[in-house]
Design a protein around this motif. Structure first.
Motif, short mmCIF file in Angstrom:
data_model
loop_
_atom_site.label_atom_id
_atom_site.label_comp_id
_atom_site.label_asym_id
_atom_site.label_seq_id
_atom_site.Cartn_x
_atom_site.Cartn_y
_atom_site.Cartn_z
N LEU A 12 -28.26 -2.82 -25.60
CA LEU A 12 -29.00 -3.23 -26.79
C LEU A 12 -28.71 -4.68 -27.17
CD1 LEU A 12 -28.82 0.04 -28.89
CD2 LEU A 12 -30.80 -0.91 -27.69
N SER A 13 -27.49 -5.14 -26.98
CA SER A 13 -27.21 -6.55 -27.30
C SER A 13 -27.90 -7.47 -26.31
CB SER A 13 -25.71 -6.81 -27.35
OG SER A 13 -25.12 -6.63 -26.10
N PHE A 14 -28.07 -7.04 -25.05
CA PHE A 14 -28.79 -7.84 -24.06
C PHE A 14 -30.28 -7.87 -24.36
CE2 PHE A 14 -31.00 -8.02 -19.87
CZ PHE A 14 -30.71 -9.33 -19.58
N ILE A 15 -30.84 -6.73 -24.71
CA ILE A 15 -32.27 -6.62 -24.97
C ILE A 15 -32.65 -7.32 -26.27
CG2 ILE A 15 -34.15 -4.99 -25.50
CD1 ILE A 15 -33.31 -4.99 -22.55
N SER A 16 -31.91 -7.06 -27.35
CA SER A 16 -32.30 -7.58 -28.65
C SER A 16 -31.47 -8.78 -29.10
CB SER A 16 -32.18 -6.48 -29.71
OG SER A 16 -30.83 -6.13 -29.90
N GLN A 17 -30.42 -9.11 -28.37
CA GLN A 17 -29.51 -10.21 -28.67
C GLN A 17 -28.84 -10.04 -30.03
OE1 GLN A 17 -31.48 -13.91 -27.82
NE2 GLN A 17 -31.75 -13.37 -25.69
N HIS A 18 -28.63 -8.78 -30.43
CA HIS A 18 -27.87 -8.45 -31.63
C HIS A 18 -26.70 -7.57 -31.22
CE1 HIS A 18 -31.81 -9.33 -33.52
NE2 HIS A 18 -31.03 -9.92 -34.40
#
Length: 144
Positions: free
Chosen positions: A38-44
């Motif tokens: 999720l941090s890779f996909i949304s950068q959060h």
């Protein structure tokens, strides 16, 4: 990049890509595989996610060197009871990311005792790239 996996395909009639790669994240439950995806996909950076049940996947389109790439990233549950379910997801994977929690030594041990054996047994793509990721390094004080 392996040109043998070159696919010029249209998805939803709006997005074209030159290459398609299947990436699989594996490791014990709770090591942070879903957070990484999720941090890779949304950068959060997300915390306290509910556990993955079975398998989930996300798609990310990237541009590199003038080529469009589609990454399909499969996030496995990491729980033994889903072992039969996840075995089919190894097939055709171009990359496998083995994830462990640096604060839980057993998750690292299980990579060689459980997960690496599954990769060898189920992976069908002979040039499959394998990457080892130690997660939760921000919790250095909890390391054992």
């Amino acid at each position: 990049m392996n040109s043998r996996k070159n696919h010029s395909t249209t998805t939803n009639n709006t997005s074209t890509y030159d290459y398609s790669f299947k990436i699989l994240l594996i490791g014990d439950s709770g090591v942070g595989k879903s957070s990484l995806v999720l941090s890779f996909i949304s950068q959060h950076c997300l915390q306290d996610l509910s556990p993955t049940i079975g398998v989930d996947f996300k798609i990310k389109l990237l541009s590199f060197g003038g080529k469009q790439m589609k990454l399909t990233i499969w996030d496995t549950a990491g729980q033994e009871r889903f072992g039969t379910l996840t075995s089919s997801y190894y097939r055709g994977a171009h990359g496998i990311i083995l994830v462990y929690d640096v604060t839980r030594r057993q998750t690292f041990t299980n990579l060689s005792e459980i997960w690496a054996k599954e990769v060898e047994f189920y992976s069908t793509y002979h040039d499959c790239i394998r990457i080892l990721v130690g997660n939760k390094v921000d919790r250095d004080c909890e390391r054992l």
